[in-house]
Design an enzyme around this catalytic site. Structure first.
Site, mmCIF file in Angstrom:
data_model
loop_
_atom_site.group_PDB
_atom_site.id
_atom_site.type_symbol
_atom_site.label_atom_id
_atom_site.label_comp_id
_atom_site.label_asym_id
_atom_site.label_seq_id
_atom_site.Cartn_x
_atom_site.Cartn_y
_atom_site.Cartn_z
ATOM 1 N N HIS A 52 -18.471 -3.725 -4.420
ATOM 2 C CA HIS A 52 -19.235 -3.395 -3.225
ATOM 3 C C HIS A 52 -20.648 -3.011 -3.653
ATOM 4 O O HIS A 52 -20.864 -2.527 -4.770
ATOM 5 C CB HIS A 52 -18.600 -2.225 -2.476
ATOM 6 C CG HIS A 52 -17.298 -2.561 -1.823
ATOM 7 N ND1 HIS A 52 -16.757 -1.777 -0.835
ATOM 8 C CD2 HIS A 52 -16.422 -3.583 -2.014
ATOM 9 C CE1 HIS A 52 -15.607 -2.300 -0.437
ATOM 10 N NE2 HIS A 52 -15.383 -3.398 -1.144
ATOM 11 N N GLU A 54 -22.531 -0.520 -2.985
ATOM 12 C CA GLU A 54 -22.706 0.870 -3.408
ATOM 13 C C GLU A 54 -22.219 1.094 -4.839
ATOM 14 O O GLU A 54 -22.885 1.739 -5.641
ATOM 15 C CB GLU A 54 -21.944 1.825 -2.475
ATOM 16 C CG GLU A 54 -22.357 1.758 -1.020
ATOM 17 C CD GLU A 54 -21.467 0.837 -0.194
ATOM 18 O OE1 GLU A 54 -21.315 -0.352 -0.555
ATOM 19 O OE2 GLU A 54 -20.935 1.300 0.823
ATOM 20 N N CYS A 82 -17.188 2.521 2.835
ATOM 21 C CA CYS A 82 -15.732 2.625 2.942
ATOM 22 C C CYS A 82 -15.274 3.843 2.150
ATOM 23 O O CYS A 82 -16.068 4.510 1.481
ATOM 24 C CB CYS A 82 -15.081 1.342 2.405
ATOM 25 S SG CYS A 82 -15.220 1.137 0.609
ATOM 26 N N CYS A 85 -16.084 3.619 -1.615
ATOM 27 C CA CYS A 85 -17.493 3.859 -1.917
ATOM 28 C C CYS A 85 -17.884 5.318 -1.667
ATOM 29 O O CYS A 85 -18.683 5.892 -2.415
ATOM 30 C CB CYS A 85 -18.365 2.908 -1.113
ATOM 31 S SG CYS A 85 -18.183 1.191 -1.667
#
Length: 148
Positions: A52, A54, A82, A85
């Site tokens: 992801h 992040e 999410c 993250c």
């Protein structure tokens, strides 16, 4: 630079991810008003469900600073993080989190489990939501509309 400018950079990273057929999420990490990391989603390219924006930006910033702690850093991301993250943001000790669009289904900050509000969360950043929200939401909506 101020918050909208850093979010503009995160939106550009999201657009770059979309061009690579990744979900258009972009992230920028800032230290002392300087961008030290930029990433877009790469889950498909890397065959890595943890890639992801992040997580990739946190890895990049930690490597650049030579530290697992990003205490004085601010993170700008186009979509509400999410839970995975949010956990990474907490472990990295990010000072401030700015996010664009809310994610009622998959978000872990203001939606879902509300990770930073849990008693087991060791560090909660200051959270600022809806920064560049309409641009981020439009980018995501258009991306998914084109794939339906």
């Amino acid at each position: 630079m101020n918050a909208p400018t850093f979010m503009d950079l995160a939106l550009q990273a999201a657009e770059n991810a979309a061009e690579a057929d990744e979900v258009p999420i972009g992230c920028v990490i800032v230290l002392n008003n300087e961008v030290i990391a930029t990433a877009g989603n790469r889950t498909i390219r890397d065959n890595d469900p943890t890639a992801h924006a992040e997580v990739l930006a946190i890895r990049q910033a930690a490597g650049r600073l030579g530290s697992q702690r990003l205490n004085e850093c601010d993170l700008y991301v186009t979509l509400e993080p999410c839970t995975m993250c949010a956990g990474a943001i907490s472990f990295a000790r990010i000072r401030r989190l700015y996010f664009g669009a809310a994610d009622p289904k998959g978000g872990g900050v203001d939606s879902g489990v509300r990770f930073f509000a849990q008693p087991t969360c060791h560090h909660a950043p200051e959270v600022y939501s809806a920064v560049g929200e309409s641009e981020a939401a439009t980018l995501l909506r258009e991306f998914f509309k084109a794939r339906r």
